[in-house]
Design an enzyme around this catalytic site. Sequence first.
Site, PDB file in Angstrom:
ATOM      1  N   ASP A 168       0.908  -1.158   0.151  1.00  0.00           N
ATOM      2  CA  ASP A 168       0.023   0.019  -0.003  1.00  0.00           C
ATOM      3  C   ASP A 168       1.008   1.292   0.016  1.00  0.00           C
ATOM      4  O   ASP A 168       0.665   2.188  -0.724  1.00  0.00           O
ATOM      5  CB  ASP A 168      -0.803   0.010   1.170  1.00  0.00           C
ATOM      6  CG  ASP A 168      -2.158  -0.907   1.027  1.00  0.00           C
ATOM      7  OD1 ASP A 168      -2.062  -1.614   0.171  1.00  0.00           O
ATOM      8  OD2 ASP A 168      -2.696  -1.073   2.083  1.00  0.00           O
TER       9      ASP A 168
ATOM     10  N   LYS B  91     -10.702   3.101   8.724  1.00  0.00           N
ATOM     11  CA  LYS B  91     -10.844   2.551   7.421  1.00  0.00           C
ATOM     12  C   LYS B  91     -10.579   1.078   7.423  1.00  0.00           C
ATOM     13  O   LYS B  91      -9.566   0.633   7.437  1.00  0.00           O
ATOM     14  CB  LYS B  91      -9.705   3.293   6.471  1.00  0.00           C
ATOM     15  CG  LYS B  91     -10.197   3.012   5.035  1.00  0.00           C
ATOM     16  CD  LYS B  91      -8.945   4.043   4.367  1.00  0.00           C
ATOM     17  CE  LYS B  91      -9.100   3.736   2.849  1.00  0.00           C
ATOM     18  NZ  LYS B  91      -8.291   2.248   2.584  1.00  0.00           N
TER      19      LYS B  91
ATOM     20  N   LYS C 207      -3.985   7.723   6.387  1.00  0.00           N
ATOM     21  CA  LYS C 207      -3.276   6.295   6.065  1.00  0.00           C
ATOM     22  C   LYS C 207      -2.329   6.176   7.422  1.00  0.00           C
ATOM     23  O   LYS C 207      -1.561   7.098   7.790  1.00  0.00           O
ATOM     24  CB  LYS C 207      -2.773   6.015   4.911  1.00  0.00           C
ATOM     25  CG  LYS C 207      -3.450   6.299   3.554  1.00  0.00           C
ATOM     26  CD  LYS C 207      -4.625   4.938   3.613  1.00  0.00           C
ATOM     27  CE  LYS C 207      -4.266   3.773   3.093  1.00  0.00           C
ATOM     28  NZ  LYS C 207      -3.783   3.787   2.008  1.00  0.00           N
TER      29      LYS C 207
END
Length: 720
Positions: free
Chosen positions: A40, A126, A338
């Site tokens: 990611d 998330k 993130k």
Amino acid sequence: MADMSALTEAEAANRLMRLAKLIAHHNARYHAEDAPEISDAEYDALVRENSALEAAFPHLVRADSPNRQVGASVETSPLAKVAHEKRMMSLDNAFDDAEVEEFVARVRRYLALPADAPVAMTAEDKIDGLSLSIRYENRVLKQAATRGDGQVGEDVTANVRHIADIPQSLRDDAPDLFEVRGEVYMAKADFVALNARLMVAGQALAESKNEAFDPETVRQFANPRNAAAGSLRQKDAAVTASRPLRFLAHGWGAHSALPADTQMGVMQAIGRWGFPLSEHLRRFENAAELLAHYRGIEALRADMPYDIDGVVYKVDRLDWQERLGFVAKAPRWAIAHKFPAERAQTDLVAIDIQVGRTGKLTPVGRLTPVTVGGVVVSNVTLHNADEIARLGVRPGDRVVVQRAGDVIPQVVENLTREEPRNAFVFPDHCPACGSEAVREEGEVDVRCTGGLICPAQRFERLRHFVSRGALDIEGLGEKTIQEFLDLGWIDEPADIFRLSQHRDELVGRKGWQEKSVDGLLESIRAKTSPDAARLLFGLGIRHVGAVTARDLLKRHTTLPALRALAEDIIALRAATEPLPDEPPHRFQARIDKAIADHIGVENVGAAVGHALADFFHEPHNVQAWEDLLNEVSPPDYKVDVRESAVSGQTIVFTGKLETMSRDEAKAQAEALGAKAAGSVSAKTDLIVAGPGAGSKLKKAAELGIRVIDEAEWAEIVRGG
């Protein structure tokens, strides 16, 4: 990330092209195939580099820009396809506190709010799962679909009916039409138990066949996200029913009415209707509170029952969400903050060199298997020779690897760099065919020059030529292509259309009967008048992807015209000489501009022109092209033009806009297919003027350009 100010326009265009192809590839691997190749964090770095380049060179933004794409196409999925009534979007990312604070400030600026005005937002973890949209009509579950490319997803209705978290019907206070959106996931404990059951089943199967049991032959899932995606995308709903899938709601799609006027209010209603919500969903008034909540969730991350990779912030007021609207693939009113990547140490056992379809030599590191964030990894891409040199890695080194998702990690540090050991020597010849391997000027990749004589490229080029995105010839799969290559029946694309010469030889070979042979030959005959853009894309010319092929043919319409264009560029390059005392980079920039101007296609730059010229400069490529066009006859390329009141027009907004911000106005114009410009010229079609427009109105009068006010513009927007 490279210094954007140091890049020439040609270098930026080339890098944007490469990033578009690379990100599209990784999108497909992650979203459509559930088989990601990079982490990611590495993927996010590519997207951020692309965004930075587009900001620095806005005139080079490509039609296939990653910032305009969502998810991946489901064209190859065996499941039925579903068109979403309301597009399923992606989210932009933030990676540090400053970017979150800037997001909140940007919302204020866009809405023209005072600097100290509170901007209420929701925040929730998330979850790392598979996006799903569940449609209820008259409060009864009607259909469920994966996100796909945001516009078309896969029909998984029968499978979703077996997920206990998803109600079959809603309460009486729910609207007549409502789509609940969220993530299908598998809890960490359930994932471990599932893999254990698969191992037991594999052992039992081996024992029933009196075979030795090899644990390596058991197909286990790499992580909970892959397990959830694989379990939901089953043609047999009974398989899905046997898997421990769960669901967490985080939003909504199409609807006939909303139960509240805030994000939090609608989510609370969804919870009342029976859907699980995140227990960490909260509402806050400022960035400091959002960041504090982020820290709290980050501290709980390892102990949470499911995998998460960040925290999502959304503007709470729905009327503000509507005003903020969307960019190409994401809402302006939401962002994903993130988490940092996870890391571990292991040994680099070997560096293998793989040869790709375009001849690119890619180094792949083989690792001593190591668990990083609950996933066992054993391979890592080392990208290119420059990355190997930067890290100083050699077989035998102790390295730090990093991942932020269910993917192949990246090497971030070499712990034994100073130990005396010979440096890794990147090959200067192709390991597949022995041809010279060279690095083009301005490129980081080393490529084989063997072309179609290279076994690695020949197979991949032919496989690409017949793939779904290109000629889409049914029956010519990898195994069949390899068989025909081994028999010497095909070497180049034109040979595919001459396979009928081998019909009698093929009938009776293992796996082939008259019916299957004739079916294959009929599939090939059906492609003798192919779409010109698909054919061009299928040739595998560097930098000419599916979107670029269409863009080129929209203007040049035929393949012979494209060859003529390439020959013009070849002549232009040969005839252009440096000016006295002209630096090499300036000389190259001048050539690149001339090439881009000659191509005359928006978002198609000099890199594509050079690639076309290089392709047609090689005699064997010209021969392959001519052979192919002797076998097929693609019609002239035509496209349907979108009908809209201002489609294709250039619009200038001037003066003080009272009902919207300048960014909002430009977004409205782009949404209607128009181009928003900053200055008035003879190319301007329409001016929207607010108070204090000044000199631009005078110039508009001189040029005879139509001028309207904000109220008239609002009518155009409403009319679409």
